[in-house]
Design an enzyme around this catalytic site. Structure first.
Site, PDB file in Angstrom:
ATOM      1  N   SER A   1      84.541 -45.367 100.202  1.00  0.00           N
ATOM      2  CA  SER A   1      83.030 -44.929 100.006  1.00  0.00           C
ATOM      3  C   SER A   1      82.323 -45.854 101.428  1.00  0.00           C
ATOM      4  O   SER A   1      82.469 -45.803 102.534  1.00  0.00           O
ATOM      5  CB  SER A   1      82.449 -45.284  98.985  1.00  0.00           C
ATOM      6  OG  SER A   1      81.134 -44.678  98.786  1.00  0.00           O
TER       7      SER A   1
ATOM      8  N   ASP B   1      81.260 -41.307 102.005  1.00  0.00           N
ATOM      9  CA  ASP B   1      81.781 -40.175 101.434  1.00  0.00           C
ATOM     10  C   ASP B   1      80.808 -39.246 100.676  1.00  0.00           C
ATOM     11  O   ASP B   1      81.117 -38.596  99.941  1.00  0.00           O
ATOM     12  CB  ASP B   1      82.810 -40.516 100.128  1.00  0.00           C
ATOM     13  CG  ASP B   1      82.178 -41.343  99.014  1.00  0.00           C
ATOM     14  OD1 ASP B   1      81.327 -41.936  99.323  1.00  0.00           O
ATOM     15  OD2 ASP B   1      82.743 -41.788  98.046  1.00  0.00           O
TER      16      ASP B   1
ATOM     17  N   ASN C   1      70.743 -48.032  95.402  1.00  0.00           N
ATOM     18  CA  ASN C   1      71.381 -47.822  96.549  1.00  0.00           C
ATOM     19  C   ASN C   1      71.574 -46.205  96.775  1.00  0.00           C
ATOM     20  O   ASN C   1      72.151 -45.825  97.771  1.00  0.00           O
ATOM     21  CB  ASN C   1      72.709 -48.758  96.254  1.00  0.00           C
ATOM     22  CG  ASN C   1      73.388 -48.019  95.426  1.00  0.00           C
ATOM     23  OD1 ASN C   1      73.425 -46.910  94.862  1.00  0.00           O
ATOM     24  ND2 ASN C   1      74.328 -48.926  94.875  1.00  0.00           N
TER      25      ASN C   1
ATOM     26  N   ARG D   1      75.519 -61.591  90.989  1.00  0.00           N
ATOM     27  CA  ARG D   1      76.593 -60.776  90.176  1.00  0.00           C
ATOM     28  C   ARG D   1      77.645 -60.639  91.248  1.00  0.00           C
ATOM     29  O   ARG D   1      77.527 -60.518  92.583  1.00  0.00           O
ATOM     30  CB  ARG D   1      76.163 -59.448  89.642  1.00  0.00           C
ATOM     31  CG  ARG D   1      75.953 -58.309  90.384  1.00  0.00           C
ATOM     32  CD  ARG D   1      75.618 -57.060  89.842  1.00  0.00           C
ATOM     33  NE  ARG D   1      76.900 -56.403  89.914  1.00  0.00           N
ATOM     34  CZ  ARG D   1      77.075 -55.467  90.545  1.00  0.00           C
ATOM     35  NH1 ARG D   1      76.907 -55.281  91.864  1.00  0.00           N
ATOM     36  NH2 ARG D   1      78.424 -54.975  90.291  1.00  0.00           N
TER      37      ARG D   1
ATOM     38  N   SER E   1      80.429 -58.309  93.085  1.00  0.00           N
ATOM     39  CA  SER E   1      80.716 -56.941  93.448  1.00  0.00           C
ATOM     40  C   SER E   1      82.040 -56.435  92.699  1.00  0.00           C
ATOM     41  O   SER E   1      83.054 -57.053  92.572  1.00  0.00           O
ATOM     42  CB  SER E   1      80.805 -56.814  95.072  1.00  0.00           C
ATOM     43  OG  SER E   1      81.451 -55.688  95.196  1.00  0.00           O
TER      44      SER E   1
ATOM     45  N   ARG F   1      76.883 -60.590  95.000  1.00  0.00           N
ATOM     46  CA  ARG F   1      75.774 -60.085  95.429  1.00  0.00           C
ATOM     47  C   ARG F   1      74.602 -60.725  95.023  1.00  0.00           C
ATOM     48  O   ARG F   1      74.483 -61.102  93.632  1.00  0.00           O
ATOM     49  CB  ARG F   1      75.543 -58.557  94.943  1.00  0.00           C
ATOM     50  CG  ARG F   1      76.576 -57.714  95.816  1.00  0.00           C
ATOM     51  CD  ARG F   1      76.226 -56.049  95.462  1.00  0.00           C
ATOM     52  NE  ARG F   1      77.298 -55.060  95.711  1.00  0.00           N
ATOM     53  CZ  ARG F   1      77.661 -54.795  96.852  1.00  0.00           C
ATOM     54  NH1 ARG F   1      76.645 -54.936  97.826  1.00  0.00           N
ATOM     55  NH2 ARG F   1      78.647 -53.900  97.217  1.00  0.00           N
TER      56      ARG F   1
HETATM   57  C1  G16 Z   1      80.153 -47.762  94.057  1.00  0.00           C
HETATM   58  C2  G16 Z   1      79.626 -47.291  92.653  1.00  0.00           C
HETATM   59  C3  G16 Z   1      78.188 -47.630  92.598  1.00  0.00           C
HETATM   60  C4  G16 Z   1      77.984 -49.175  93.033  1.00  0.00           C
HETATM   61  C5  G16 Z   1      78.575 -49.532  94.245  1.00  0.00           C
HETATM   62  C6  G16 Z   1      78.570 -50.916  94.724  1.00  0.00           C
HETATM   63  O1  G16 Z   1      79.491 -47.012  95.118  1.00  0.00           O
HETATM   64  O2  G16 Z   1      80.053 -45.835  92.516  1.00  0.00           O
HETATM   65  O3  G16 Z   1      78.018 -47.473  91.209  1.00  0.00           O
HETATM   66  O4  G16 Z   1      76.612 -49.344  92.664  1.00  0.00           O
HETATM   67  O5  G16 Z   1      79.918 -48.933  94.359  1.00  0.00           O
HETATM   68  O6  G16 Z   1      79.190 -51.542  93.610  1.00  0.00           O
HETATM   69  P1  G16 Z   1      79.347 -53.043  93.474  1.00  0.00           P
HETATM   70  O7  G16 Z   1      78.055 -53.577  93.715  1.00  0.00           O
HETATM   71  O8  G16 Z   1      79.975 -53.360  92.332  1.00  0.00           O
HETATM   72  O9  G16 Z   1      80.180 -53.443  94.908  1.00  0.00           O
HETATM   73  P2  G16 Z   1      80.253 -46.195  96.249  1.00  0.00           P
HETATM   74  O10 G16 Z   1      79.233 -45.453  96.912  1.00  0.00           O
HETATM   75  O11 G16 Z   1      80.708 -47.486  97.035  1.00  0.00           O
HETATM   76  O12 G16 Z   1      81.450 -45.421  95.523  1.00  0.00           O
END
Ligand code: G16
Length: 560
Positions: free
Chosen positions: A74, A299, A403, A523, A525, A532
């Site tokens: 993604s 994606d 986001n 938090r 990631s 983050r």
């Molecule tokens: C994925 C998740 C989202 C999340 C993002 C960032 O998005 O589907 O729900 O907000 O990761 O997550 P984190 O803050 O845990 O890194 P994507 O678009 O990368 O598949």
């Protein structure tokens, strides 16, 4: 049945990458199903994808259904890749099975057969006897990938993983993540749509054209149908071009940028949201105040709107963001208007509506939803799986991460109420068609783009209107801090409070107390090796100061 034989190139020790090299993964390294599946440097993925496809084939046999495997990282850089599994309804994999997937991926080769047997023990008697009598003709693993160079090799790993139980393997090629979710649902519910790319395009575009036909712009409308899309150099570009063949240009004029460069590099929804800057190929002088720009991620499961701040601002790079919160509020206003009309006619139906957000939601949006729209809001941890689950508690559940990741889900009660009501009533037709434009399975940049444009046209709104008629964002900042081990950070309270490392939450609270109207959290990631930081405060300067101060807190842990 004899235990299957596992090919050496997809074992931890023999893990063979897309360049043909062996990149072994130490057995002691625990691999975790994160926010959106397993996500690492692409070199690690062949073994993981192989095991995940194997899990998918077990789940497919258990439910005698199609299960999805999406190969994507993604928003991450091009050198990463990832894998996530999709349940029969097109939703994210159930959290119980995330646990099984994690156990199976981490089992040693020797322990794997017993791990699988332990998993099979959890199945119901009906499921077990269906499997043992071979009644699994609908079991399929449906696999798609994004445009990353490591994708085709990982597709072959998925094929090999599914082959262990002879489960049918369907390679749908290069697709957006939401298209894969939609296709899985279509395989399992043939009346929903044809399980092909064209089936997806036709289903969403025909609902859009019909809704367009019954939508009247109000007098004095300032809506304009020209949109410039930043495709993040990802899969969104080729698939959107195909999708747009179904949308007449006199309805929407869509221009594509960032189609073939480096994936997510200086472009895409994550870049725009975090840097709050124009993506490459966009210039403030052209796409300034009057422009309507959109950014997808790699994606195409996220969407953000933005525009330049205009030449007069003297700032040629910064953007004004219309993020997931503002999109959620736009959908809520449109849907609430229809539901209120519906309630006035059909008094025996009381359909509930709620908006699900995460801690990243701009404080001004949450206040506006509660105080002005009088709609219930729920805050859940990051990750679509959490938002989707909470949204399903409402008849109309709108969920969006700031986001740009989000959609709307509709309950059975909603569907039957709409089906029973006379379709000649305009609010009923709008609700029915809107629910078909939206991709309920997961946030979908294409479907959301269509639904957003329809709402703006319905209200007759320009970007100025969308900005000014709702709320003003409070200043906010997000900072990414690379760390060696993000697992030492443990949170609670929908990720707004840090439990570990000890004493850090106290330092966050002290920093926050120094600024007016402020809020902040830290938090780890679940998709990248970073922590983050989110901060908001009364002014841009104070927000920056607070963010920088919290960055020092994380850096001090890193160097301790
Ligand atoms: C994925 C998740 C989202 C999340 C993002 C960032 O998005 O589907 O729900 O907000 O990761 O997550 P984190 O803050 O845990 O890194 P994507 O678009 O990368 O598949």
């Amino acid at each position: 049945m004899a235990d299957p034989v596992f090919p050496h190139q997809f074992s931890r020790a023999g893990n063979t990458t897309h360049t043909g090299e062996v990149f072994s993964i130490p057995q002691e390294e625990q691999l975790a199903y994160g926010t959106a599946g397993f996500r690492f440097r692409a070199e690690k993925l062949p073994f993981i994808v192989f095991r995940c496809a194997y899990v998918a084939s077990l789940r497919a046999r258990q439910l005698d259904s199609a299960i999805g495997v999406m190969i994507t990282a993604s928003h991450n850089p091009a050198a990463d890749n990832g894998v996530k599994l999709v349940d029969p309804s097109g939703d994210m994999l159930s959290q119980q099975w995330e646990k099984y997937a994690t156990e199976i991926v981490n089992a040693t080769d020797e322990d794997l057969p017993s791990a699988v047997r332990a998993l099979e023990k959890q199945m119901s008697q009906v499921e077990k006897s269906r499997i043992s009598s071979g009644q699994t003709k609908n079991a399929r693993v449906v696999c798609g990938m994004d445009t990353r160079i490591s994708g085709p090799h990982l597709m072959s790993a998925a094929r090999a993983g599914s082959a262990l139980f002879n489960v049918q393997f369907v390679d749908v090629g290069i697709v957006t993540t939401p298209m894969l979710h939609y296709t899985v649902k279509s395989f399992n519910e043939p009346e929903f749509a044809e399980p092909t790319n064209q089936g997806y395009y036709r289903a969403i575009s025909s609902a859009f054209r019909e809704l367009y036909g019954i939508t009247q712009e109000p007098e004095g409308s300032r809506y304009q149908p020209h949109v410039i899309v930043d495709c993040a150099n990802g899969v969104g570009a080729p698939r959107l071009r195909e999708f747009l063949e179904h949308i007449p240009r006199d309805m929407l004029e869509i221009e594509l940028r960032n189609e073939r460069g480096e994936l997510n590099h200086d472009c895409g929804a994550d870049f725009v949201k975090i840097s709050q800057k124009m993506p490459t190929e966009f210039r403030n002088s052209e796409e300034g105040k009057e422009g309507k720009c959109v950014s997808f991620d790699g994606d195409a499961d996220r969407i953000l709107y933005f525009r330049g701040k205009g030449a007069e601002s003297g700032d040629s790079e910064s953007v004004e963001l219309f993020d997931g919160d503002r999109i959620a509020v736009l959908f809520a206003m449109y849907l609430k208007e229809q539901l209120d009309e519906f309630a006035a006619i059909k008094t025996n139906y009381r359909l509930t509506m709620g908006i699900i957000q995460t801690a990243y939601a701009n404080g001004a949006s949450t206040r506006f939803i509660r105080d002005s729209l009088k709609i219930e809001t729920v805050i859940v941890p990051t990750g679509v799986k959490h938002l989707h689950e909470a949204a399903s508690e409402f008849d109309v559940g709108i969920y969006f991460e700031a986001n740009g990741h989000g959609t709307v889900v509709f309950s059975e009660q909603f569907n039957s109420a709409i089906r029973r009501a006379p379709s000649s009533i305009m609010c009923i037709r709008r609700l029915a068609l809107f629910s078909r434009v939206i991709n309920e399975t997961v946030g979908d940049a294409f479907a959301d783009l269509m639904a957003i444009e329809m709402c703006l046209r319905h209200f007759g709104w320009s970007m100025d209107d969308w900005n000014q008629k709702l709320y003003s964002d409070v200043p906010n900042i997000q900072i990414k801090v690379p760390v060696d081990d993000r697992s030492i950070f443990k949170t609670t309270n929908a990720e707004q409070t840090l439990l570990k490392p000890d004493g850090i939450q106290k330092r966050i609270d002290e920093d926050v107390a120094k600024f007016k109207s402020s809020r902040a959290f830290i938090r780890p990631s679940g998709t990248e090796n970073i922590v983050r930081i989110y901060a908001e405060a009364d002014t841009v300067e104070n927000t920056l100061l607070l963010g920088k101060s919290l960055e020092q807190v994380v850096l001090s842990i890193r160097s301790a």
